[in-house]
Design a protein around this motif. Structure first.
Motif, PDB file in Angstrom:
ATOM      1  N   ASN A  98       0.816  -1.213   0.000  1.00 27.74           N
ATOM      2  CA  ASN A  98       0.000   0.000   0.000  1.00 27.74           C
ATOM      3  C   ASN A  98       0.851   1.264   0.000  1.00 27.74           C
ATOM      4  N   LEU A  99       2.027   1.189  -0.581  1.00 27.55           N
ATOM      5  CA  LEU A  99       2.936   2.325  -0.696  1.00 27.55           C
ATOM      6  C   LEU A  99       3.564   2.314  -2.088  1.00 27.55           C
ATOM      7  N   THR A 100       3.978   3.488  -2.559  1.00 28.06           N
ATOM      8  CA  THR A 100       4.690   3.578  -3.818  1.00 28.06           C
ATOM      9  C   THR A 100       6.190   3.666  -3.537  1.00 28.06           C
ATOM     10  N   PRO A 101       7.042   3.369  -4.530  1.00 24.65           N
ATOM     11  CA  PRO A 101       8.478   3.530  -4.335  1.00 24.65           C
ATOM     12  C   PRO A 101       8.852   4.949  -3.902  1.00 24.65           C
ATOM     13  N   GLY A 102       8.170   5.938  -4.477  1.00 21.12           N
ATOM     14  CA  GLY A 102       8.458   7.321  -4.092  1.00 21.12           C
ATOM     15  C   GLY A 102       8.153   7.589  -2.629  1.00 21.12           C
ATOM     16  N   GLN A 103       7.061   7.039  -2.124  1.00 24.96           N
ATOM     17  CA  GLN A 103       6.704   7.221  -0.718  1.00 24.96           C
ATOM     18  C   GLN A 103       7.719   6.543   0.204  1.00 24.96           C
ATOM     19  N   ILE A 104       8.171   5.344  -0.166  1.00 24.67           N
ATOM     20  CA  ILE A 104       9.174   4.657   0.645  1.00 24.67           C
ATOM     21  C   ILE A 104      10.481   5.427   0.642  1.00 24.67           C
ATOM     22  N   ARG A 105      10.875   5.949  -0.513  1.00 25.95           N
ATOM     23  CA  ARG A 105      12.112   6.735  -0.584  1.00 25.95           C
ATOM     24  C   ARG A 105      11.998   7.998   0.242  1.00 25.95           C
ATOM     25  N   ALA A 106      10.854   8.676   0.169  1.00 26.98           N
ATOM     26  CA  ALA A 106      10.666   9.917   0.925  1.00 26.98           C
ATOM     27  C   ALA A 106      10.692   9.653   2.423  1.00 26.98           C
ATOM     28  N   ALA A 107      10.139   8.532   2.847  1.00 25.84           N
ATOM     29  CA  ALA A 107      10.082   8.227   4.274  1.00 25.84           C
ATOM     30  C   ALA A 107      11.411   7.733   4.824  1.00 25.84           C
ATOM     31  N   GLY A 108      12.151   6.983   4.035  1.00 25.78           N
ATOM     32  CA  GLY A 108      13.362   6.359   4.571  1.00 25.78           C
ATOM     33  C   GLY A 108      14.659   6.941   4.087  1.00 25.78           C
ATOM     34  N   ASN A 109      14.627   7.813   3.101  1.00 20.67           N
ATOM     35  CA  ASN A 109      15.852   8.315   2.512  1.00 20.67           C
ATOM     36  C   ASN A 109      16.091   9.779   2.846  1.00 20.67           C
ATOM     37  N   ALA A 110      15.319  10.333   3.778  1.00 20.69           N
ATOM     38  CA  ALA A 110      15.489  11.744   4.158  1.00 20.69           C
ATOM     39  C   ALA A 110      16.883  11.947   4.739  1.00 20.69           C
ATOM     40  N   GLY A 111      17.551  12.916   4.229  1.00 18.09           N
ATOM     41  CA  GLY A 111      18.861  13.242   4.763  1.00 18.09           C
ATOM     42  C   GLY A 111      19.984  12.447   4.162  1.00 18.09           C
ATOM     43  N   PHE A 112      19.675  11.531   3.199  1.00 12.73           N
ATOM     44  CA  PHE A 112      20.745  10.750   2.608  1.00 12.73           C
ATOM     45  C   PHE A 112      21.584  11.636   1.704  1.00 12.73           C
ATOM     46  N   SER A 113      22.879  11.422   1.705  1.00 13.97           N
ATOM     47  CA  SER A 113      23.767  12.122   0.791  1.00 13.97           C
ATOM     48  C   SER A 113      24.867  11.166   0.367  1.00 13.97           C
ATOM     49  N   GLU A 114      25.256  11.248  -0.850  1.00 13.58           N
ATOM     50  CA  GLU A 114      26.289  10.328  -1.344  1.00 13.58           C
ATOM     51  C   GLU A 114      27.652  10.744  -0.782  1.00 13.58           C
TER      52      GLU A 114
END
Length: 256
Positions: free
Chosen positions: A240-256
């Motif tokens: 019940n989630l989209t890839p974009g929603q999962i990325r927004a929820a779990g990838n906040a603050g990520f930097s390479e």
């Protein structure tokens, strides 16, 4: 429709077709009503003619001789597996359930090839056990996979999730027939192979979404989905989630 094939195949009626006519290997024509679930078994190398009026909805599955013979050898006590067709109009409810599942999967936005492969294997085993000339069948094995085989299967799936994994390739890992493998895998993992493979692929996609900045289409490819839309549809259906929603929820603050 008149035709001749070099392979065995089965046709399963998904909806009623009254007043059908058929002739196999002779000039004699049989007229019969074909309700939903009626099965027509078509042995190889036999001329046949079919006639019907109106719309006919069915699933037809052909079986390659080598693969079918190998499967028959694991299911029968001996490898005499020549098919013996039932009477015209014969209803087979188990075949109808399998055929309906196949038709539903084939109409999906993205077909799950492992699930379709498993359905074809189960159907082939059912036909071998029910309609072959040799009626002595081996008992169906109900054993779980031993620990060392579980480890090998897990490693194989994780290492090859981006590839087209088949039931046969997984069965070969544990030196089992495809039908025995499906049963043993389901008993061991608590779900059939296609569900487990989808679970592993979704887990990999979630990891890549939250721990990398890779484009979603590339994540879909790396985790074994046929396209970005395939990944999105599967994720929405199961989580019940989209890839974009999962990325927004779990990838906040990520930097390479």
């Amino acid at each position: 429709m008149s035709f001749h094939t070099s392979v065995d195949f089965a046709s399963i009626m998904l909806s009623p077709s009254p007043g059908m006519e058929a002739a196999f290997a002779s000039d004699r024509t049989h007229q019969f009503n074909a309700p939903a679930g009626a099965v027509v078994i078509n042995p190889a190398d036999i001329d046949r003619t079919l006639r019907w009026s109106g719309m006919k909805k069915n699933v037809a599955v052909a079986f390659g001789r080598d693969a079918y013979a190998a499967l028959a050898a694991t299911e029968l006590d001996g490898n005499s597996w020549d098919l013996r067709p039932p009477k015209f109009g014969h209803v087979d409810l188990r075949a109808l359930r399998i055929g309906t599942a196949m038709a539903k999967e084939l109409s999906a936005i993205a077909v799950n090839p492992v699930y379709l492969d498993a359905l074809m294997t189960v159907l082939a085993v059912h036909i071998i056990r029910t309609y072959s000339a040799h009626k002595t069948t081996r008992p169906m094995m109900q054993a779980r996979l031993p620990g060392h085989q579980v480890k090998r299967i897990r490693e194989y799936i994780h290492q090859n999730m981006a590839e087209n994994i088949s039931i046969l390739s997984m069965a070969r890992i544990v030196q089992s027939s495809p039908s025995h493998f499906i049963r043993a895998f389901t008993l061991t993992f608590g779900m059939p192979p296609h569900q487990y493979l989808t679970k592993v692929r979704l887990e990999e996609a979630e990891t890549l979404l939250t721990q990398t900045n890779l484009p979603i289409f590339e994540i879909a490819h790396r985790s074994g989905f046929s396209s970005q839309s395939h990944l999105t549809n599967t994720m929405k259906r199961l989580k019940n989630l989209t890839p974009g929603q999962i990325r927004a929820a779990g990838n906040a603050g990520f930097s390479e």
